[in-house]
Scaffold this active site. Sequence first.
Site, PDB file in Angstrom:
ATOM      1  N   HIS A  80       0.822  -1.213   0.000  1.00  0.00           N
ATOM      2  CA  HIS A  80       0.000   0.000   0.000  1.00  0.00           C
ATOM      3  C   HIS A  80       0.850   1.254   0.000  1.00  0.00           C
ATOM      4  O   HIS A  80       2.046   1.216   0.277  1.00  0.00           O
ATOM      5  CB  HIS A  80      -0.977   0.022   1.182  1.00  0.00           C
ATOM      6  CG  HIS A  80      -0.339   0.067   2.547  1.00  0.00           C
ATOM      7  ND1 HIS A  80      -0.099  -1.055   3.309  1.00  0.00           N
ATOM      8  CD2 HIS A  80       0.102   1.107   3.293  1.00  0.00           C
ATOM      9  CE1 HIS A  80       0.451  -0.707   4.460  1.00  0.00           C
ATOM     10  NE2 HIS A  80       0.597   0.609   4.477  1.00  0.00           N
ATOM     11  N   GLU A  85      -8.315   4.268   9.873  1.00  0.00           N
ATOM     12  CA  GLU A  85      -7.756   4.120   8.529  1.00  0.00           C
ATOM     13  C   GLU A  85      -8.715   3.414   7.595  1.00  0.00           C
ATOM     14  O   GLU A  85      -9.559   2.630   8.004  1.00  0.00           O
ATOM     15  CB  GLU A  85      -6.451   3.329   8.588  1.00  0.00           C
ATOM     16  CG  GLU A  85      -6.630   1.924   9.150  1.00  0.00           C
ATOM     17  CD  GLU A  85      -5.380   1.081   8.988  1.00  0.00           C
ATOM     18  OE1 GLU A  85      -4.462   1.251   9.786  1.00  0.00           O
ATOM     19  OE2 GLU A  85      -5.336   0.253   8.061  1.00  0.00           O
ATOM     20  N   GLN A 139      -3.963   3.433   1.371  1.00  0.00           N
ATOM     21  CA  GLN A 139      -4.318   3.469   2.792  1.00  0.00           C
ATOM     22  C   GLN A 139      -4.469   4.933   3.217  1.00  0.00           C
ATOM     23  O   GLN A 139      -3.514   5.704   3.123  1.00  0.00           O
ATOM     24  CB  GLN A 139      -3.212   2.799   3.615  1.00  0.00           C
ATOM     25  CG  GLN A 139      -3.475   2.764   5.110  1.00  0.00           C
ATOM     26  CD  GLN A 139      -2.283   2.205   5.858  1.00  0.00           C
ATOM     27  OE1 GLN A 139      -1.194   2.775   5.816  1.00  0.00           O
ATOM     28  NE2 GLN A 139      -2.469   1.072   6.510  1.00  0.00           N
ATOM     29  N   HIS A 181       3.868   7.219   3.759  1.00  0.00           N
ATOM     30  CA  HIS A 181       4.816   6.098   3.667  1.00  0.00           C
ATOM     31  C   HIS A 181       4.455   5.184   2.506  1.00  0.00           C
ATOM     32  O   HIS A 181       3.355   5.257   1.969  1.00  0.00           O
ATOM     33  CB  HIS A 181       4.852   5.294   4.978  1.00  0.00           C
ATOM     34  CG  HIS A 181       3.578   4.567   5.312  1.00  0.00           C
ATOM     35  ND1 HIS A 181       2.544   5.138   6.038  1.00  0.00           N
ATOM     36  CD2 HIS A 181       3.157   3.304   5.019  1.00  0.00           C
ATOM     37  CE1 HIS A 181       1.567   4.252   6.196  1.00  0.00           C
ATOM     38  NE2 HIS A 181       1.914   3.131   5.568  1.00  0.00           N
ATOM     39  N   GLU A 187       7.405   0.682   5.106  1.00  0.00           N
ATOM     40  CA  GLU A 187       6.787  -0.351   5.941  1.00  0.00           C
ATOM     41  C   GLU A 187       6.925  -1.704   5.251  1.00  0.00           C
ATOM     42  O   GLU A 187       6.909  -1.774   4.014  1.00  0.00           O
ATOM     43  CB  GLU A 187       5.302   0.005   6.137  1.00  0.00           C
ATOM     44  CG  GLU A 187       4.513  -0.960   7.005  1.00  0.00           C
ATOM     45  CD  GLU A 187       3.041  -0.553   7.149  1.00  0.00           C
ATOM     46  OE1 GLU A 187       2.691   0.598   6.785  1.00  0.00           O
ATOM     47  OE2 GLU A 187       2.248  -1.385   7.601  1.00  0.00           O
TER      48      GLU A 187
HETATM   49  C1  MC0 Z   1       9.012  11.672  10.147  1.00  0.00           C
HETATM   50  N1  MC0 Z   1       9.975  11.934   9.243  1.00  0.00           N
HETATM   51  C2  MC0 Z   1       9.598  11.482   8.063  1.00  0.00           C
HETATM   52  C3  MC0 Z   1       8.316  10.910   8.270  1.00  0.00           C
HETATM   53  N2  MC0 Z   1       7.998  11.035   9.572  1.00  0.00           N
HETATM   54  N3  MC0 Z   1      10.200  11.492   6.869  1.00  0.00           N
HETATM   55  C4  MC0 Z   1       9.519  10.937   5.842  1.00  0.00           C
HETATM   56  N4  MC0 Z   1       8.298  10.387   5.959  1.00  0.00           N
HETATM   57  C5  MC0 Z   1       7.672  10.355   7.151  1.00  0.00           C
HETATM   58  N5  MC0 Z   1       6.467   9.808   7.248  1.00  0.00           N
HETATM   59  C6  MC0 Z   1      11.226  12.655   9.488  1.00  0.00           C
HETATM   60  C7  MC0 Z   1      10.936  14.008  10.097  1.00  0.00           C
HETATM   61  O1  MC0 Z   1      10.685  14.965   9.095  1.00  0.00           O
HETATM   62  C8  MC0 Z   1      12.212  14.285  10.844  1.00  0.00           C
HETATM   63  O2  MC0 Z   1      13.203  14.766   9.970  1.00  0.00           O
HETATM   64  C9  MC0 Z   1      12.618  12.909  11.340  1.00  0.00           C
HETATM   65  O3  MC0 Z   1      11.998  11.966  10.455  1.00  0.00           O
HETATM   66  C10 MC0 Z   1      12.171  12.662  12.751  1.00  0.00           C
HETATM   67  O4  MC0 Z   1      10.767  12.823  12.755  1.00  0.00           O
HETATM   68  P1  MC0 Z   1       9.905  13.402  13.951  1.00  0.00           P
HETATM   69  O5  MC0 Z   1       8.742  14.069  13.387  1.00  0.00           O
HETATM   70  O6  MC0 Z   1      10.769  14.115  14.914  1.00  0.00           O
HETATM   71  O7  MC0 Z   1       9.310  12.144  14.616  1.00  0.00           O
HETATM   72  P2  MC0 Z   1       9.879  10.936  15.434  1.00  0.00           P
HETATM   73  O8  MC0 Z   1      11.368  10.766  15.315  1.00  0.00           O
HETATM   74  O9  MC0 Z   1       9.274  11.006  16.774  1.00  0.00           O
HETATM   75  O10 MC0 Z   1       9.165   9.776  14.624  1.00  0.00           O
HETATM   76  C11 MC0 Z   1       9.385   9.514  13.262  1.00  0.00           C
HETATM   77  C12 MC0 Z   1       9.116   8.002  13.060  1.00  0.00           C
HETATM   78  C13 MC0 Z   1       7.677   7.738  13.583  1.00  0.00           C
HETATM   79  C14 MC0 Z   1       9.265   7.691  11.577  1.00  0.00           C
HETATM   80  C15 MC0 Z   1      10.154   7.202  13.866  1.00  0.00           C
HETATM   81  O11 MC0 Z   1       6.745   8.511  12.850  1.00  0.00           O
HETATM   82  C16 MC0 Z   1       7.281   6.293  13.521  1.00  0.00           C
HETATM   83  O12 MC0 Z   1       7.588   5.520  14.459  1.00  0.00           O
HETATM   84  N6  MC0 Z   1       6.590   5.863  12.446  1.00  0.00           N
HETATM   85  C17 MC0 Z   1       6.175   4.465  12.291  1.00  0.00           C
HETATM   86  C18 MC0 Z   1       4.759   4.271  12.705  1.00  0.00           C
HETATM   87  C19 MC0 Z   1       3.778   5.081  11.906  1.00  0.00           C
HETATM   88  O13 MC0 Z   1       4.149   5.970  11.133  1.00  0.00           O
HETATM   89  N7  MC0 Z   1       2.479   4.819  12.134  1.00  0.00           N
HETATM   90  C20 MC0 Z   1       1.379   5.494  11.448  1.00  0.00           C
HETATM   91  C21 MC0 Z   1       0.929   4.691  10.347  1.00  0.00           C
HETATM   92  P3  MC0 Z   1      14.057  16.075  10.281  1.00  0.00           P
HETATM   93  O14 MC0 Z   1      14.962  16.219   9.091  1.00  0.00           O
HETATM   94  O15 MC0 Z   1      13.069  17.175  10.448  1.00  0.00           O
HETATM   95  O16 MC0 Z   1      14.799  15.733  11.541  1.00  0.00           O
HETATM   96  S1  MC0 Z   1       0.061   3.272  10.923  1.00  0.00           S
HETATM   97  C22 MC0 Z   1       0.049   2.199   9.620  1.00  0.00           C
HETATM   98  O17 MC0 Z   1       0.576   2.493   8.608  1.00  0.00           O
HETATM   99  C23 MC0 Z   1      -0.688   0.926   9.769  1.00  0.00           C
HETATM  100  C24 MC0 Z   1      -1.553   0.694  10.868  1.00  0.00           C
HETATM  101  C25 MC0 Z   1      -0.585  -0.113   8.696  1.00  0.00           C
HETATM  102  O18 MC0 Z   1       0.011   0.139   7.664  1.00  0.00           O
HETATM  103  O19 MC0 Z   1      -1.158  -1.190   8.868  1.00  0.00           O
END
Ligand code: MC0
Length: 146
Positions: free
Chosen positions: A7, A43, A60, A84, A135
């Site tokens: 997705h 979602e 998604q 993503h 992912e």
């Molecule tokens: C953050 N950053 C990204 C980003 N999110 N870059 C590209 N794409 C994204 N989606 C970048 C920010 O701009 C920042 O860069 C750096 O990563 C740190 O981000 P932050 O905003 O300070 O946030 P953190 O470090 O607290 O968390 C970022 C992280 C988090 C990716 C680790 O969002 C995470 O754990 N994501 C995985 C879970 C998720 O996204 N769940 C929602 C979808 P700079 O350069 O400014 O430092 S749930 C889902 O998808 C499901 C249920 C499914 O598929 O089944």
Amino acid sequence: MLTRIDHIGIACRDLDAAVEFYRRTYGFTDVHIEVNEEQGVREAMLKINDAGDGGATYLQLLEPIRDDSPIAKFLAKNGEGVHHIAFGTDGDVQEEAEGIAAKGVRVLYDAPRRGSMGSRINFLHPKDCGGVLTELVQAVPKTAGR
Ligand code: MC0
């Protein structure tokens, strides 16, 4: 092995309005909606096509249900848009993640978590993937409902 795009995840503020946009504009009507409390999202999975490995490809749409969720944080910083990409694996998602980690890419979870429709998921850090949050998805076999 990664065998398909599972997705594309798109952050939105109003899930129902986004679902309606994709239905009206493109005719995507195969829609599954659920809440994932752990991820902090409501979602919608819009099926685009079936894939040869028994899985499928979806759009998604992701609406935050908490202000401290990754999607709320993303929306505050970037606004609505692509959040993503997700690759589907035909094997064990943890083995896939470990193989990728061995190449120097940070895997976000020590063990797979629950994704859409009962799938097992993990994420790769966007800073190790050219700025793309990535992912990995192990879908539930189709006979079980996905
Ligand atoms: C953050 N950053 C990204 C980003 N999110 N870059 C590209 N794409 C994204 N989606 C970048 C920010 O701009 C920042 O860069 C750096 O990563 C740190 O981000 P932050 O905003 O300070 O946030 P953190 O470090 O607290 O968390 C970022 C992280 C988090 C990716 C680790 O969002 C995470 O754990 N994501 C995985 C879970 C998720 O996204 N769940 C929602 C979808 P700079 O350069 O400014 O430092 S749930 C889902 O998808 C499901 C249920 C499914 O598929 O089944």
